[in-house]
Scaffold this motif. Structure first.
Motif, PDB file in Angstrom:
ATOM      1  N   ARG A 188       0.890   9.972  -4.281  1.00  0.00           N
ATOM      2  CA  ARG A 188       0.515   8.595  -3.915  1.00  0.00           C
ATOM      3  C   ARG A 188       1.507   8.003  -2.927  1.00  0.00           C
ATOM      4  O   ARG A 188       1.130   7.299  -1.991  1.00  0.00           O
ATOM      5  N   GLU A 189       2.779   8.269  -3.124  1.00  0.00           N
ATOM      6  CA  GLU A 189       3.793   7.767  -2.195  1.00  0.00           C
ATOM      7  C   GLU A 189       3.608   8.384  -0.806  1.00  0.00           C
ATOM      8  O   GLU A 189       3.694   7.686   0.210  1.00  0.00           O
ATOM      9  N   ILE A 190       3.339   9.677  -0.749  1.00  0.00           N
ATOM     10  CA  ILE A 190       3.119  10.349   0.532  1.00  0.00           C
ATOM     11  C   ILE A 190       1.857   9.816   1.197  1.00  0.00           C
ATOM     12  O   ILE A 190       1.834   9.565   2.408  1.00  0.00           O
ATOM     13  N   PHE A 191       0.800   9.624   0.422  1.00  0.00           N
ATOM     14  CA  PHE A 191      -0.424   9.039   0.967  1.00  0.00           C
ATOM     15  C   PHE A 191      -0.116   7.667   1.571  1.00  0.00           C
ATOM     16  O   PHE A 191      -0.521   7.352   2.691  1.00  0.00           O
ATOM     17  N   ASP A 192       0.608   6.856   0.844  1.00  0.00           N
ATOM     18  CA  ASP A 192       0.913   5.491   1.250  1.00  0.00           C
ATOM     19  C   ASP A 192       1.771   5.446   2.512  1.00  0.00           C
ATOM     20  O   ASP A 192       1.463   4.734   3.462  1.00  0.00           O
ATOM     21  N   LEU A 193       2.840   6.211   2.557  1.00  0.00           N
ATOM     22  CA  LEU A 193       3.820   6.098   3.629  1.00  0.00           C
ATOM     23  C   LEU A 193       3.611   7.062   4.794  1.00  0.00           C
ATOM     24  O   LEU A 193       3.958   6.749   5.927  1.00  0.00           O
ATOM     25  N   VAL A 194       3.059   8.246   4.531  1.00  0.00           N
ATOM     26  CA  VAL A 194       2.918   9.254   5.587  1.00  0.00           C
ATOM     27  C   VAL A 194       1.462   9.436   6.017  1.00  0.00           C
ATOM     28  O   VAL A 194       1.195   9.883   7.123  1.00  0.00           O
ATOM     29  N   GLY A 195       0.521   9.092   5.154  1.00  0.00           N
ATOM     30  CA  GLY A 195      -0.881   9.179   5.537  1.00  0.00           C
ATOM     31  C   GLY A 195      -1.475  10.561   5.386  1.00  0.00           C
ATOM     32  O   GLY A 195      -2.173  11.049   6.266  1.00  0.00           O
TER      33      GLY A 195
ATOM     34  N   LEU B  97       3.204   1.729  -2.981  1.00  0.00           N
ATOM     35  CA  LEU B  97       4.307   0.863  -2.586  1.00  0.00           C
ATOM     36  C   LEU B  97       3.854  -0.335  -1.758  1.00  0.00           C
ATOM     37  O   LEU B  97       4.419  -1.413  -1.864  1.00  0.00           O
ATOM     38  N   LEU B  98       2.866  -0.122  -0.917  1.00  0.00           N
ATOM     39  CA  LEU B  98       2.379  -1.177  -0.034  1.00  0.00           C
ATOM     40  C   LEU B  98       1.080  -1.760  -0.579  1.00  0.00           C
ATOM     41  O   LEU B  98       0.378  -1.109  -1.346  1.00  0.00           O
ATOM     42  N   PRO B  99       0.740  -2.975  -0.155  1.00  0.00           N
ATOM     43  CA  PRO B  99      -0.530  -3.559  -0.596  1.00  0.00           C
ATOM     44  C   PRO B  99      -1.718  -2.731  -0.109  1.00  0.00           C
ATOM     45  O   PRO B  99      -1.644  -2.073   0.939  1.00  0.00           O
ATOM     46  N   GLU B 100      -2.804  -2.761  -0.854  1.00  0.00           N
ATOM     47  CA  GLU B 100      -4.000  -1.974  -0.525  1.00  0.00           C
ATOM     48  C   GLU B 100      -4.527  -2.233   0.885  1.00  0.00           C
ATOM     49  O   GLU B 100      -5.067  -1.343   1.518  1.00  0.00           O
ATOM     50  N   ASP B 101      -4.382  -3.456   1.386  1.00  0.00           N
ATOM     51  CA  ASP B 101      -4.932  -3.788   2.700  1.00  0.00           C
ATOM     52  C   ASP B 101      -3.916  -3.641   3.837  1.00  0.00           C
ATOM     53  O   ASP B 101      -4.141  -4.097   4.945  1.00  0.00           O
ATOM     54  N   TRP B 102      -2.784  -2.979   3.565  1.00  0.00           N
ATOM     55  CA  TRP B 102      -1.784  -2.739   4.611  1.00  0.00           C
ATOM     56  C   TRP B 102      -2.378  -1.814   5.664  1.00  0.00           C
ATOM     57  O   TRP B 102      -3.111  -0.876   5.334  1.00  0.00           O
TER      58      TRP B 102
ATOM     59  N   TYR C 166       1.433 -10.153   8.372  1.00  0.00           N
ATOM     60  CA  TYR C 166       0.627  -9.740   7.221  1.00  0.00           C
ATOM     61  C   TYR C 166       0.395 -10.985   6.378  1.00  0.00           C
ATOM     62  O   TYR C 166       1.353 -11.550   5.828  1.00  0.00           O
ATOM     63  N   HIS C 167      -0.853 -11.409   6.305  1.00  0.00           N
ATOM     64  CA  HIS C 167      -1.220 -12.619   5.561  1.00  0.00           C
ATOM     65  C   HIS C 167      -0.323 -13.817   5.928  1.00  0.00           C
ATOM     66  O   HIS C 167       0.163 -14.531   5.049  1.00  0.00           O
ATOM     67  N   GLY C 168      -0.100 -13.994   7.228  1.00  0.00           N
ATOM     68  CA  GLY C 168       0.680 -15.126   7.703  1.00  0.00           C
ATOM     69  C   GLY C 168       2.184 -14.943   7.659  1.00  0.00           C
ATOM     70  O   GLY C 168       2.937 -15.802   8.104  1.00  0.00           O
ATOM     71  N   ILE C 169       2.656 -13.839   7.144  1.00  0.00           N
ATOM     72  CA  ILE C 169       4.093 -13.571   7.062  1.00  0.00           C
ATOM     73  C   ILE C 169       4.467 -12.661   8.218  1.00  0.00           C
ATOM     74  O   ILE C 169       3.825 -11.625   8.440  1.00  0.00           O
ATOM     75  N   TYR C 170       5.514 -13.007   8.959  1.00  0.00           N
ATOM     76  CA  TYR C 170       5.961 -12.153  10.057  1.00  0.00           C
ATOM     77  C   TYR C 170       6.559 -10.874   9.494  1.00  0.00           C
ATOM     78  O   TYR C 170       7.431 -10.908   8.637  1.00  0.00           O
ATOM     79  N   VAL C 171       6.072  -9.761   9.998  1.00  0.00           N
ATOM     80  CA  VAL C 171       6.512  -8.449   9.527  1.00  0.00           C
ATOM     81  C   VAL C 171       7.574  -7.878  10.444  1.00  0.00           C
ATOM     82  O   VAL C 171       8.533  -7.273  10.004  1.00  0.00           O
ATOM     83  N   LYS C 172       7.412  -8.074  11.744  1.00  0.00           N
ATOM     84  CA  LYS C 172       8.409  -7.536  12.665  1.00  0.00           C
ATOM     85  C   LYS C 172       8.836  -8.646  13.620  1.00  0.00           C
ATOM     86  O   LYS C 172       8.057  -9.504  13.990  1.00  0.00           O
ATOM     87  N   TYR C 173      10.101  -8.590  13.956  1.00  0.00           N
ATOM     88  CA  TYR C 173      10.683  -9.582  14.851  1.00  0.00           C
ATOM     89  C   TYR C 173      11.206  -8.867  16.082  1.00  0.00           C
ATOM     90  O   TYR C 173      11.899  -7.864  15.970  1.00  0.00           O
ATOM     91  N   GLU C 174      10.896  -9.420  17.224  1.00  0.00           N
ATOM     92  CA  GLU C 174      11.402  -8.811  18.449  1.00  0.00           C
ATOM     93  C   GLU C 174      12.681  -9.494  18.912  1.00  0.00           C
ATOM     94  O   GLU C 174      13.594  -8.856  19.369  1.00  0.00           O
ATOM     95  N   ASP C 175      12.752 -10.821  18.813  1.00  0.00           N
ATOM     96  CA  ASP C 175      13.926 -11.567  19.271  1.00  0.00           C
ATOM     97  C   ASP C 175      14.480 -12.425  18.143  1.00  0.00           C
ATOM     98  O   ASP C 175      14.864 -13.561  18.355  1.00  0.00           O
TER      99      ASP C 175
END
Length: 173
Positions: A118-125, A138-143, A158-167
């Protein structure tokens, strides 16, 4: 039992098995075709000479679009006999528009594989055919996507929360 003796027992039953690396190296690895993994693992578990009763971990590896392959490495131990074994399968990687690569599950052999897969499915696909509960762990189903893929592009929000920041952090809009 030495690695060479274990290899001999396995290759007598599964002649398609190959050895990766130096036999005198710290940890030689057996390479199997991906479609044979469940059959070989069942044999490794059930054969009285080997009795690999403990699956320590499964590692999923994405070799990237350049090599266009993925790998799974299984670390096995026979607790009563005190020997270890690493086996590996290499298989084609999928592109963005193709379904996830699929390999047979070993969760029916070792219960701990349920969580590892399950972890490999989730993170590596990588999809595990026959897995009793193939969903994210580990991640939400809709990730979107699988973060340990070489070509993973993190979504901005993700659902209004910033996931990555560039600056640096941004204020909510």
């Amino acid at each position: 039992m030495t690695f060479q003796e274990i290899t001999e027992v396995i290759t007598n039953h599964f002649p398609q098995t190959k050895i990766d690396g130096d036999l005198k190296g710290p940890q030689p690895i057996l390479i199997l075709p991906s479609d044979a993994i469940a059959d070989v693992c069942q044999f490794l578990h059930n054969d009285d000479r080997l009795f690999f009763d403990y699956l320590a971990c499964i590692t999923g590896i994405d070799n990237g679009p350049g090599l266009n392959t993925m790998e799974l490495v299984y670390n096995l131990t026979s607790i009563p006999y005190g020997h270890d074994l690493m086996i590996k399968i290499v298989f084609p990687r999928n592109t963005e528009c193709e379904p996830l690569p699929a390999v047979p599950t070993v969760s029916h052999i070792w219960r701990t594989a349920d969580w590892h897969e399950r972890e490999i499915f989730d993170l590596v696909g990588i999809h595990f055919e026959g897995h009793p509960d193939q969903r994210r762990i580990l991640l939400p189903e809709d990730w979107e996507g699988h973060p340990l893929r070489k070509d993973y592009a993190a979504q901005d929000r993700y659902h209004g929360i910033y996931v990555k920041y560039e600056d640096g952090p941004r204020l909510a809009e």
